[in-house]
Design a protein around this motif. Structure first.
Motif, mmCIF file in Angstrom:
data_model
loop_
_atom_site.group_PDB
_atom_site.id
_atom_site.type_symbol
_atom_site.label_atom_id
_atom_site.label_comp_id
_atom_site.label_asym_id
_atom_site.label_seq_id
_atom_site.Cartn_x
_atom_site.Cartn_y
_atom_site.Cartn_z
ATOM 1 N N GLU A 158 62.737 80.730 9.155
ATOM 2 C CA GLU A 158 63.431 80.171 7.985
ATOM 3 C C GLU A 158 63.025 78.705 7.760
ATOM 4 O OE1 GLU A 158 65.719 81.469 5.751
ATOM 5 O OE2 GLU A 158 65.570 83.474 6.603
ATOM 6 N N PHE A 159 63.008 77.953 8.839
ATOM 7 C CA PHE A 159 62.656 76.531 8.729
ATOM 8 C C PHE A 159 61.202 76.359 8.311
ATOM 9 C CE2 PHE A 159 66.124 75.335 12.054
ATOM 10 C CZ PHE A 159 67.101 75.510 11.083
ATOM 11 N N ASN A 184 60.823 76.701 4.725
ATOM 12 C CA ASN A 184 61.525 75.678 3.942
ATOM 13 C C ASN A 184 61.305 74.287 4.547
ATOM 14 O OD1 ASN A 184 63.312 77.455 2.048
ATOM 15 N ND2 ASN A 184 63.637 78.334 4.084
ATOM 16 N N LYS A 195 62.650 71.243 2.752
ATOM 17 C CA LYS A 195 64.022 71.331 2.227
ATOM 18 C C LYS A 195 64.989 70.698 3.207
ATOM 19 C CE LYS A 195 63.914 75.446 -0.744
ATOM 20 N NZ LYS A 195 64.499 76.795 -0.968
ATOM 21 N N GLY A 254 68.242 75.125 3.835
ATOM 22 C CA GLY A 254 67.250 75.901 4.580
ATOM 23 C C GLY A 254 67.813 77.123 5.283
ATOM 24 N N LYS A 276 65.519 67.132 7.106
ATOM 25 C CA LYS A 276 64.512 68.100 6.684
ATOM 26 C C LYS A 276 64.360 69.180 7.747
ATOM 27 C CE LYS A 276 63.498 65.737 2.969
ATOM 28 N NZ LYS A 276 63.976 66.215 1.658
ATOM 29 N N CYS A 277 64.092 70.393 7.281
ATOM 30 C CA CYS A 277 63.956 71.517 8.204
ATOM 31 C C CYS A 277 62.858 71.291 9.238
ATOM 32 C CB CYS A 277 63.689 72.804 7.438
ATOM 33 S SG CYS A 277 65.151 73.426 6.542
#
Length: 409
Positions: A283-284, A287, A290, A295, A319-320
């Motif tokens: 996921e990170f 993103n 983001k 995220g 941030k991610c």
């Protein structure tokens, strides 16, 4: 033939009246409300989960208090007998998930109409707006009842089917407990069961209305695990509810509610911590630029994501691609064991059933007769009998009511 009075026009009382009348007795059913079946009307969210179609051993396994006491009653009037009864009186039924049985129409009012047809068929005399003040006694024998207006009604046998204390607006105000105590019958303190929980944390209220499926709820007291099951639950304006919570309220002993309880919610029980960590990495990675708060949207329902961000120790604007392994691992732990505090159960106004009541040690399980008092029976929720949701509590009412009525000679 005997003259029989049944106090209470709920599930147990109606079935007791029907069974007694089918034996040829003259039966008077006394109900203090304006209609019979007032609590039946609201069960199953107005659909009435009338019984459960599982095998008898499954039904008994879902009874929490005194299942062995119920052997005679359940086998005398089984769940199949309940289904046959309602279909005989023009109420077609269907079986849904978990073997729960409902009227095909999804209207609890049809169950009540079926009972009314059955009672009419057996010539039961129904007295509405009729409240019983006390039992009439003569040397350890019940000889009838005195009504709230002072009228005395004589009977060879009286059946108490007044329910417990849950949903008092339906007339369940503990009358039967008072009658039992007047005969010196032992009681088990009644407490609300199948009831929601109040919680301490403010973030729970922010999730009001959110229903979570496929989660695991674990409730502990110190190192002792009181409850741990997989299923569905609901967040409310005061705490938590839904099937998992109702089951927990029934299973946890009243004595364990002498203080706050610790609860944990596994939001992703189908995957391990390692698999969840890998999912977060993915996921990170997708993103990278983001903020953290944006995220994780793919992981949780929209209402839950901001709460998870708030509870976590990670800055929502981070941030991610800057999130550390330690932070990620901590978030995995949070997702697999979201902690909160259960303060107490809600009260009888929201309880589906009552745990406790007239001690079954006072009652003959093969007849439902009171052991100490001639001419007196108890059946249904007034007794110390309760079960999980799924149609089991109504089956207890039908079975004990039928046995009480059919046992009168």
């Amino acid at each position: 033939m005997s003259n029989v009075i049944v106090i209470g026009g709920g599930a147990a009382g109606c079935m007791a009246a029907y069974a007694a009348a089918s034996k040829g007795h003259t039966v008077h059913l006394l109900e203090k409300n304006e209609k019979i079946g007032k609590k039946i009307y609201i069960t199953g969210k107005g659909r009435c989960n009338v019984t459960n179609a599982s095998d008898i051993d499954v039904i008994l396994a879902n009874v929490l208090s005194n299942p062995k006491f119920l052997y005679s009653a359940i086998y005398t009037f089984t769940n199949d007998d309940v289904i046959d009864f309602f279909e005989k009186y023009d109420v077609p039924l269907k079986v849904e998930r978990g073997n729960r049985v409902f009227p095909v129409s999804d209207h609890s009012s049809d169950i009540i109409k079926g009972l009314e047809r059955a009672l009419k068929d057996m010539n039961v005399h129904i007295h509405l707006y009729t409240e019983v003040k006390q039992l009439l006694m003569d040397n350890h024998r019940c000889t009838g009842v005195e009504l709230s207006d002072g009228t005395q009604m004589k009977a060879n046998h009286v059946i108490v089917a007044t329910g417990g204390l849950s949903y008092p607006s339906t007339g369940s105000t503990g009358d039967g407990y008072r009658f039992a105590q007047s005969c010196d019958l032992a009681m088990v303190d009644p407490v609300p069961s199948l009831v929601p929980f109040e919680t301490k944390e403010s973030w729970v209220v922010k999730l009001q209305g959110l229903s979570l499926r496929n989660v695991t709820l674990k409730i502990t007291k110190g190192k002792k695990v009181l409850f741990e099951e997989f299923g569905e639950m609901l967040f409310t304006h005061f705490g938590i509810s839904g099937p998992l919570v109702l089951s927990a309220s029934a299973k946890i002993k009243p004595s364990d509610f002498d203080g706050p309880l610790h609860a944990e919610l596994d939001l992703k029980p189908a995957i391990s911590k390692e698999e969840l960590s890998d999912r977060l990495v993915k996921e990170f990675s997708n993103n990278l630029n983001k903020n953290f708060r944006n995220g994780i949207n793919g992981l949780f329902p929209a209402k839950l994501s901001p709460v998870m961000v708030h509870i976590s120790s990670i800055d929502e604007n981070k941030k991610c691609n800057e999130i550390t392994k330690e932070e990620r691992n901590a978030f995995v732990e949070l997702t697999k064991a979201l902690p909160f505090t259960i303060v107490k159960k809600r009260d009888f106004k929201e309880a589906i059933i009552t745990k406790g009541g007239v001690s079954v040690k006072e009652i003959d399980p093969s007849t439902m007769f009171a052991k100490k008092v001639e001419g007196l029976s108890f059946c249904g929720e007034v007794l110390d009998l309760d079960a999980y949701t799924g149609g089991y509590n109504l089956q207890i009412a039908w079975s004990t009511g039928y046995l009480a009525g059919s046992s009168i000679e």
